[in-house]
Design a protein around this motif. Sequence first.
Motif, short mmCIF file in Angstrom:
data_model
loop_
_atom_site.label_atom_id
_atom_site.label_comp_id
_atom_site.label_asym_id
_atom_site.label_seq_id
_atom_site.Cartn_x
_atom_site.Cartn_y
_atom_site.Cartn_z
N ALA A 14 0.82 -1.22 0.00
CA ALA A 14 0.00 0.00 0.00
C ALA A 14 0.85 1.26 0.00
CB ALA A 14 -0.93 -0.01 1.21
N LYS A 15 1.96 1.23 0.74
CA LYS A 15 2.82 2.40 0.85
C LYS A 15 3.83 2.52 -0.28
CE LYS A 15 4.86 3.43 4.71
NZ LYS A 15 4.59 4.88 4.84
N GLY A 16 4.11 1.40 -0.96
CA GLY A 16 5.24 1.39 -1.88
C GLY A 16 6.54 1.51 -1.11
N ARG A 17 6.59 0.86 0.05
CA ARG A 17 7.72 1.00 0.97
C ARG A 17 8.75 -0.10 0.73
NH1 ARG A 17 7.98 2.93 6.64
NH2 ARG A 17 9.48 1.74 7.85
N PRO A 18 10.05 0.25 0.68
CA PRO A 18 11.09 -0.77 0.55
C PRO A 18 11.03 -1.75 1.73
CG PRO A 18 12.01 1.42 0.23
CD PRO A 18 10.62 1.61 0.75
N GLN A 19 11.23 -3.03 1.46
CA GLN A 19 11.08 -4.04 2.50
C GLN A 19 12.31 -4.17 3.40
OE1 GLN A 19 9.15 -7.68 1.59
NE2 GLN A 19 7.73 -6.75 0.15
N ASP A 20 13.36 -3.36 3.15
CA ASP A 20 14.51 -3.35 4.05
C ASP A 20 14.35 -2.28 5.13
OD1 ASP A 20 14.82 -1.10 2.47
OD2 ASP A 20 16.97 -1.40 2.11
N ASN A 21 13.17 -1.69 5.22
CA ASN A 21 12.89 -0.63 6.19
C ASN A 21 12.02 -1.23 7.29
OD1 ASN A 21 13.14 1.94 7.15
ND2 ASN A 21 11.87 2.91 5.59
N PRO A 22 12.55 -1.44 8.51
CA PRO A 22 11.78 -2.11 9.56
C PRO A 22 10.56 -1.31 10.00
CG PRO A 22 13.81 -1.19 10.45
CD PRO A 22 13.90 -1.04 8.97
N LEU A 23 9.60 -1.99 10.60
CA LEU A 23 8.37 -1.38 11.09
C LEU A 23 8.35 -1.35 12.61
CD1 LEU A 23 5.83 -3.28 8.77
CD2 LEU A 23 7.04 -1.14 8.31
N ILE A 24 7.50 -0.50 13.15
CA ILE A 24 7.34 -0.41 14.60
C ILE A 24 6.09 -1.19 15.01
CG2 ILE A 24 6.83 1.16 16.52
CD1 ILE A 24 8.54 3.26 15.01
N VAL A 25 6.23 -1.98 16.07
CA VAL A 25 5.12 -2.75 16.61
C VAL A 25 4.47 -1.96 17.75
CG1 VAL A 25 4.45 -4.87 17.79
CG2 VAL A 25 6.19 -4.93 15.98
N HIS A 26 3.15 -1.82 17.71
CA HIS A 26 2.41 -1.06 18.71
C HIS A 26 1.66 -2.01 19.65
CE1 HIS A 26 3.32 1.80 15.57
NE2 HIS A 26 2.93 2.79 16.34
N ILE A 27 1.79 -1.75 20.94
CA ILE A 27 1.13 -2.56 21.97
C ILE A 27 0.30 -1.64 22.86
CG2 ILE A 27 2.91 -4.35 21.93
CD1 ILE A 27 4.07 -3.06 24.49
N ALA A 28 -0.62 -2.24 23.62
CA ALA A 28 -1.51 -1.44 24.47
C ALA A 28 -1.05 -1.36 25.92
CB ALA A 28 -2.93 -2.01 24.42
N ASP A 29 -0.28 -2.35 26.38
CA ASP A 29 0.20 -2.35 27.77
C ASP A 29 1.43 -3.26 27.85
OD1 ASP A 29 -0.76 -5.08 28.00
OD2 ASP A 29 -2.76 -4.24 28.31
N MET A 30 2.03 -3.33 29.02
CA MET A 30 3.28 -4.07 29.17
C MET A 30 3.12 -5.57 28.91
SD MET A 30 5.76 -1.95 29.68
CE MET A 30 7.13 -2.85 30.42
#
Length: 339
Positions: free
Chosen positions: A52-68
């Motif tokens: 969807a973004k046309g983003r290179p796959q060597d660019n890591p993503l951030i994982v989002h969590i709701a609590d510890m």
Amino acid sequence: MYTELKAAAPESLAYAAKLLREGETVGIPTETVYGLAADATNNNAVAKIFAAKGRPQDNPLIVHIADMTGLEGVVKEVPEDCKKLAAAFWPGPLTIIMQRGDKIADSVCAGLPTVAVRMPSHLVAAELIRLSGLPLAAPSANLSGLPSPTNARHTFRDLQGRIPLVIDGGECSVGVESTVITIAGEQPMLLRPGYITKEQLETVLGKEVLLSDAILNKLQEGAVAASPGMKYKHYSPKANVVLLDGSAEAYQAFIAQHAGAGVFAMCYEEEVSSLAVPCVVCGAREDAAGQAQRLFSALRECDEKGAKIVYAHCPSTTGVSMAVYNRLIRAAAFQVIKL
């Protein structure tokens, strides 16, 4: 693909959570910028983010969590430094890089042994994580390389026809992506500046935080991007952005000499009346947080007004201003004129 834009309401959030569980992508609000979210445990879902973004796959993503508790399986272990930083800054605009756990899809980490994690403070983002029951991978919800979106309108404009849903949660309060720190090495290192500053991190950790050379300079040819936002050209409008490094008087004189069709100034509120070209305001001179909150909207406004070349005043490289400088220098592809 038909893209829906829905206000954040219980029924639309339930629908968004259902889409996420089914392996789809959803544009979501956070306090930093709008994110393009998908199930971080599902390689097929994550692949839809890159597509969807046309983003290179060597660019890591951030994982989002709701609590510890969301760290379980996402990271290998929770170091003491993480606990200190989380107690001080989570939920909020801080991403912490740690050794990855076995729960996360390989594509999220771009082949690295580490994973980037944050806990957003935006109530809509937090509720979506809880409703979906998933850790969510979510880079900025823009086409790759363009300024990050800070409202649902920007997100919808970029990704219409590419994703099924955008949730409108209002304007982002921070306006630039999260601060990124890695604690996976021998010494903590700041990889991307943001609203939470190097000085604040050092106070909480009680030790020096190193500064990645790639924050203020180009990532070296062939070097691996350990964090999102480290690429050479990023956050860039269609207009050609050039930074001018000098006093207010020198900035004013340069722009007067280079006025012409399609020439714009991206400037501080105090400078508008003294400049000889159309202006796009990025905040007050002494308000770094305000500049950060306004920056990406200002870059998009330059394109909306038909700018061909944009001369931006070079910010300082301390505190929150470091985040503004980091984004602008990449938007300008490192074009800086010393005045």
